[in-house]
Design a protein around this motif. Structure first.
Motif, PDB file in Angstrom:
ATOM      1  N   LEU A 157       0.823  -1.208   0.000  1.00 40.35           N
ATOM      2  CA  LEU A 157       0.000   0.000   0.000  1.00 40.35           C
ATOM      3  C   LEU A 157       0.859   1.262   0.000  1.00 40.35           C
ATOM      4  O   LEU A 157       0.509   2.260  -0.644  1.00 40.35           O
ATOM      5  CB  LEU A 157      -0.925  -0.006   1.229  1.00 40.35           C
ATOM      6  CG  LEU A 157      -2.003  -1.103   1.256  1.00 40.35           C
ATOM      7  CD1 LEU A 157      -2.791  -1.027   2.561  1.00 40.35           C
ATOM      8  CD2 LEU A 157      -2.935  -0.974   0.063  1.00 40.35           C
ATOM      9  N   ALA A 158       1.995   1.206   0.691  1.00 40.37           N
ATOM     10  CA  ALA A 158       2.902   2.360   0.707  1.00 40.37           C
ATOM     11  C   ALA A 158       3.466   2.622  -0.690  1.00 40.37           C
ATOM     12  O   ALA A 158       3.580   3.783  -1.120  1.00 40.37           O
ATOM     13  CB  ALA A 158       4.034   2.115   1.701  1.00 40.37           C
ATOM     14  N   TRP A 201       0.794   4.196  -2.790  1.00 39.99           N
ATOM     15  CA  TRP A 201       0.637   5.599  -2.373  1.00 39.99           C
ATOM     16  C   TRP A 201       1.740   6.466  -2.976  1.00 39.99           C
ATOM     17  O   TRP A 201       1.475   7.534  -3.548  1.00 39.99           O
ATOM     18  CB  TRP A 201       0.656   5.673  -0.847  1.00 39.99           C
ATOM     19  CG  TRP A 201       0.570   7.054  -0.270  1.00 39.99           C
ATOM     20  CD1 TRP A 201       1.585   7.962  -0.145  1.00 39.99           C
ATOM     21  CD2 TRP A 201      -0.593   7.705   0.262  1.00 39.99           C
ATOM     22  NE1 TRP A 201       1.135   9.117   0.420  1.00 39.99           N
ATOM     23  CE2 TRP A 201      -0.203   8.993   0.686  1.00 39.99           C
ATOM     24  CE3 TRP A 201      -1.906   7.306   0.423  1.00 39.99           C
ATOM     25  CZ2 TRP A 201      -1.090   9.885   1.258  1.00 39.99           C
ATOM     26  CZ3 TRP A 201      -2.805   8.203   1.007  1.00 39.99           C
ATOM     27  CH2 TRP A 201      -2.390   9.475   1.413  1.00 39.99           C
ATOM     28  N   LYS A 241       2.746  10.133  -6.185  1.00 45.41           N
ATOM     29  CA  LYS A 241       3.378  11.335  -5.664  1.00 45.41           C
ATOM     30  C   LYS A 241       4.616  11.671  -6.498  1.00 45.41           C
ATOM     31  O   LYS A 241       5.413  10.793  -6.808  1.00 45.41           O
ATOM     32  CB  LYS A 241       3.826  11.122  -4.209  1.00 45.41           C
ATOM     33  CG  LYS A 241       2.703  10.789  -3.241  1.00 45.41           C
ATOM     34  CD  LYS A 241       1.912  12.024  -2.899  1.00 45.41           C
ATOM     35  CE  LYS A 241       0.888  11.728  -1.815  1.00 45.41           C
ATOM     36  NZ  LYS A 241       0.146  12.923  -1.431  1.00 45.41           N
ATOM     37  N   THR A 266       3.089  12.803   2.590  1.00 45.97           N
ATOM     38  CA  THR A 266       1.896  12.589   3.418  1.00 45.97           C
ATOM     39  C   THR A 266       0.741  13.512   3.083  1.00 45.97           C
ATOM     40  O   THR A 266      -0.346  13.335   3.637  1.00 45.97           O
ATOM     41  CB  THR A 266       2.263  12.768   4.907  1.00 45.97           C
ATOM     42  OG1 THR A 266       2.812  14.083   5.110  1.00 45.97           O
ATOM     43  CG2 THR A 266       3.282  11.723   5.333  1.00 45.97           C
ATOM     44  N   PHE A 313      -2.549  14.155  -5.058  1.00 42.77           N
ATOM     45  CA  PHE A 313      -2.089  13.040  -5.879  1.00 42.77           C
ATOM     46  C   PHE A 313      -1.914  13.506  -7.317  1.00 42.77           C
ATOM     47  O   PHE A 313      -2.540  14.474  -7.754  1.00 42.77           O
ATOM     48  CB  PHE A 313      -3.076  11.871  -5.813  1.00 42.77           C
ATOM     49  CG  PHE A 313      -3.259  11.313  -4.434  1.00 42.77           C
ATOM     50  CD1 PHE A 313      -2.381  10.374  -3.931  1.00 42.77           C
ATOM     51  CD2 PHE A 313      -4.308  11.743  -3.623  1.00 42.77           C
ATOM     52  CE1 PHE A 313      -2.542   9.861  -2.657  1.00 42.77           C
ATOM     53  CE2 PHE A 313      -4.471  11.238  -2.349  1.00 42.77           C
ATOM     54  CZ  PHE A 313      -3.585  10.291  -1.868  1.00 42.77           C
TER      55      PHE A 313
END
Length: 410
Positions: free
Chosen positions: A41-42, A45, A49, A166, A170
């Motif tokens: 998931l990281a 994410w 970015k 963080t 997006f």
């Protein structure tokens, strides 16, 4: 007459069994979540970015304090800068306590001096902005002692900037960069060639080795152990051996080819297109066929020998026995091996990196992940390529389980 109806619902015993089952599974679920799911998931994410290595630390103010000048021109300097060249830092303040024996002169805006307490409010520091505060001072004592005292203490600094990693913003910039131009499709083609032929070659070679060793003969155990050598040997050792063996200047393979008259000039096996891709694929086949060999041999030895005896009585040829009896019995294990080997080979990085470094047309998607994330410090683009790899493997797994016949072991 009323017919009996079976009880409905879940009884107390079934609920207790369910709770016990979940309790036993909890350590496994937690471990898988921490080791696999959370990093996955990281990566997903980060892939959305525009993230680089320089963004690992969030923007923050950085200050350095020093004693400058001499005599009547003695001053304390605070050099303040924004650690980021692009992102602003808000709420920047500086506070410090001047040592005893120091008499400060006039302090310029935005600083205020109350006795020995210094406070400066800079507000917002733009990306790359630098500030310098000079405070004239006179010392009542040794200059070197005061200089050591100043440089040994850290002034208080506050300020906070948005973290690219963080924040809720997006972007598809990384994926646009990945799919831009023909480079990606060339890398994808190399990956598919390496994966498909490496997987099929390892299965075929493993099947051939299993057929050879499916009979009892003297030295069978030694030969089986010898077949396992490519798989159990350290990858860095066997890769270095192959590179040395096929070196165009000092390699034994080139010397043999020249002496036999098969080649007039040395061949750069790992430095020429498309030979380098063929060589790394052959290395993949040679290194990982023992795994297929072990599984296939174990399955072959579990086949009932009465079928082969009946086939002999019917006059079947060796090829007919292999094609009509052995292959149907081996389809299950071959399917499982194909699935596992395809996934592992698609994710393979160390073999290619040690042999060619991804040069000479051997750049696969996994090598591309490394180059994007670490060679050019674009972690976001590297994560985007990793997500593309994940999507490719999910698609392959779906097609595999949807359209390939489900035999034993699937």
């Amino acid at each position: 007459m009323t017919s009996a109806t079976p009880p409905t619902g879940t009884g107390a015993l079934a609920k207790r069994e369910a709770r016990l089952a979940w309790a036993l599974l909890a350590p496994t679920i937690i471990s898988v979540s921490l080791v696999v799911i959370l990093p996955l998931l990281a990566i997903i994410w980060i892939s959305f970015k525009p993230f680089s290595l320089s963004d690992l630390r969030p923007p923050a103010p950085v200050v350095r304090e020093s004693l400058r000048g001499s005599g009547d021109d003695l001053r304390i300097e605070y050099r303040l800068r924004n650690s980021s060249q692009e992102i602003a830092v808000e709420g920047v303040t500086l506070s410090d306590v001047l040592p005893d024996g120091v008499t400060a002169g006039e302090v310029a805006t935005p600083c205020i001096l109350n006795g020995q307490d210094l406070f400066c409010d800079f507000g917002t520091l733009e990306g790359g902005q630098r500030e310098r505060i000079r405070i004239p001072v006179t010392l009542d004592g040794d200059k070197d002692a005061f200089e050591d005292l100043l440089e040994g203490s850290e002034p208080g600094i506050t300020g906070k900037g948005p973290n690219v990693l963080t924040n809720p913003e997006f972007s598809l910039e990384n994926f646009a960069r990945v799919f831009d131009g023909s480079e990606f499709w060339g890398v994808l083609w190399v990956t598919l060639f390496y994966t498909v032929f490496g997987t099929i070659g390892a299965l075929v070679m493993g099947l051939f080795a299993a057929l050879l060793l499916n009979k009892s003969f003297r030295g069978q155990g030694f030969i089986r152990g010898l077949y396992l050598f490519p798989y159990v040997a350290p990858v860095i050792a066997v890769a270095f051996t192959w590179v040395t063996l096929f070196d165009p200047f000092s390699g034994s393979a080139n010397a043999l080819l020249v002496q036999m008259g098969l080649s007039n000039d040395p061949i750069n096996f790992f430095g020429e297109r498309p030979l380098a891709l063929i060589m790394v694929t052959v290395f993949e086949i040679w290194r990982y066929f023992p795994l297929s060999f072990l599984f296939i041999l174990a399955r072959m030895q579990s086949i009932d020998s009465s079928m082969y005896e009946a086939a002999d009585m019917d006059g079947a040829s060796p090829f007919q026995k292999f094609w009509l009896l052995s292959i149907p019995q081996l389809l299950g294990i071959l399917s499982v091996l194909f699935l596992l080997r395809f996934i592992w080979t698609f994710n393979k990085f160390d073999d290619i990196f040690l042999l060619t470094g991804g040069n000479a047309g051997t750049r696969t998607l996994t090598v591309n992940v490394y180059e994007q994330a670490f060679a050019i410090s674009n972690i976001g683009a590297g994560a985007a390529v990793a997500v593309v790899i994940l999507m490719c493997l999910i698609t392959f797994s779906f097609v595999f389980f949807r359209f390939i016949s489900r035999e034993e072991g699937l």
